[in-house]
Enzyme design. Structure first.
Site, mmCIF file in Angstrom:
data_model
loop_
_atom_site.group_PDB
_atom_site.id
_atom_site.type_symbol
_atom_site.label_atom_id
_atom_site.label_comp_id
_atom_site.label_asym_id
_atom_site.label_seq_id
_atom_site.Cartn_x
_atom_site.Cartn_y
_atom_site.Cartn_z
ATOM 1 N N GLY A 1 0.765 -1.240 0.071
ATOM 2 C CA GLY A 1 -0.159 0.026 0.033
ATOM 3 C C GLY A 1 0.869 1.197 0.053
ATOM 4 O O GLY A 1 2.231 0.933 -0.053
ATOM 5 N N ASN A 2 0.252 2.287 0.194
ATOM 6 C CA ASN A 2 0.855 3.657 0.019
ATOM 7 C C ASN A 2 0.248 4.709 1.142
ATOM 8 O O ASN A 2 -0.795 4.328 1.849
ATOM 9 C CB ASN A 2 0.836 4.361 -1.079
ATOM 10 C CG ASN A 2 -0.415 4.374 -1.744
ATOM 11 O OD1 ASN A 2 -1.018 5.547 -1.048
ATOM 12 N ND2 ASN A 2 -0.826 3.980 -2.782
ATOM 13 N N ARG A 3 0.889 5.645 1.508
ATOM 14 C CA ARG A 3 0.414 6.570 2.652
ATOM 15 C C ARG A 3 -0.535 7.602 2.213
ATOM 16 O O ARG A 3 -0.915 8.482 3.034
ATOM 17 C CB ARG A 3 1.553 7.488 3.049
ATOM 18 C CG ARG A 3 2.753 6.652 3.722
ATOM 19 C CD ARG A 3 3.986 7.273 4.115
ATOM 20 N NE ARG A 3 4.869 6.788 4.605
ATOM 21 C CZ ARG A 3 4.990 6.115 5.833
ATOM 22 N NH1 ARG A 3 3.903 6.315 6.568
ATOM 23 N NH2 ARG A 3 5.993 5.230 6.521
ATOM 24 N N SER A 4 -1.259 7.564 1.115
ATOM 25 C CA SER A 4 -2.148 8.551 0.824
ATOM 26 C C SER A 4 -3.502 8.446 1.593
ATOM 27 O O SER A 4 -3.964 7.431 1.971
ATOM 28 C CB SER A 4 -2.685 8.222 -0.770
ATOM 29 O OG SER A 4 -3.782 9.045 -1.060
#
Ligand code: CTP
Ligand code: CA
Length: 228
Positions: free
Chosen positions: A33-36
């Site tokens: 995943g990512n931090r958005s």
């Protein structure tokens, strides 16, 4: 001015906004995943609805309450986001790709939870490319539809932020690219934001540091001027 003072300059317009960050499963309990946070996309949807637009928010893994008057379509992976965005945008006037879409996903998803194994050494995770939703929107868009991309960029030894961003705008073929300078860990998870909006015709609009609602309002100002 409060919301009551907002001009309904997007009345009658259909708008699709993607927000959040995709998660690409590795096994039943893990993902890449990512931090958005989804906050800028939420602000875009909220402000567009307040200015009269009919708004669909395609939300990847965001736990925020739906903005007033906005239809939220929840998705998980890049593939799901692609399906939802393409379906919702067929008759939209504007599509804004604020979501952070994973460029890669695990080549296969394990049916059972991955174990450390007797050796205890991690295996490499083979990855494959995800579809580029923004590029596909550009090739499939109906006449008159505005397609807006987002880019979080840092300067590096090759080029500064705006040089990278202009190259990305040309590569993607969208009408507008909203550029965030994320050098030094800025933006992620923060309430404040600042951006530069680059247009395919060369126009540059600087949006000063402000709330994500203020940045969203600035983006819709640029969009509304081009729809008119
Ligand atoms: N995007 C997309 N589909 C992808 C990757 C990105 O639609 N698979 C969209 C994002 O939502 C964003 C824009 O493309 O609006 C730019 O994303 P970015 O990650 O900056 O672009 P990339 O082409 O993936 O470039 P990079 O190699 O710098 O990650
Ligand atoms: Ca990317």
């Amino acid at each position: 001015a409060g919301p009551a003072a907002l001009a309904p300059d997007l009345a009658g317009r259909r708008v699709v906004v993607s927000a959040g960050g995709t998660r690409e499963p590795l096994d039943p309990v893990r993902y890449l995943g990512n931090r958005s946070s989804g906050k800028q996309g939420w602000a875009l949807a909220r402000v567009a609805a307040a200015r009269g637009a009919e708004v669909v928010l395609v939300a990847a893994n965001v736990e925020l309450p739906a903005p007033f008057g906005v239809r939220v379509v929840g998705v998980g992976t890049a593939e799901e986001l692609r399906t939802a965005v393409l379906a919702e945008s067929a008759d939209a006037d504007v599509v804004v790709m604020a979501a952070a879409v994973a460029d890669f996903r695990p080549a296969s998803v394990a049916a059972a939870k991955l174990k450390k194994g007797s050796a205890g050494e991690p295996d490499a995770v083979p990855l494959v490319r995800n579809p580029d939703v923004l590029a596909e929107l550009v090739t499939k868009r109906p006449t008159g539809q505005l397609v807006v991309g987002f880019a979080a960029e840092t300067g590096d030894d090759d080029a500064d932020v705006l040089t990278h961003a202009r190259a990305k705008l040309a590569r993607k073929g969208c009408d507008l690219l909203v550029v965030n300078d994320v050098s030094g860990g800025r933006v992620f998870g923060r309430a404040e934001n600042a951006a530069v909006v680059l247009a395919a015709d060369g126009a540059v609009t600087e949006l000063p540091e402000g709330s994500k609602d203020a940045v969203a309002a600035g983006i819709w100002d640029v969009v509304a001027a081009r729809l008119a």
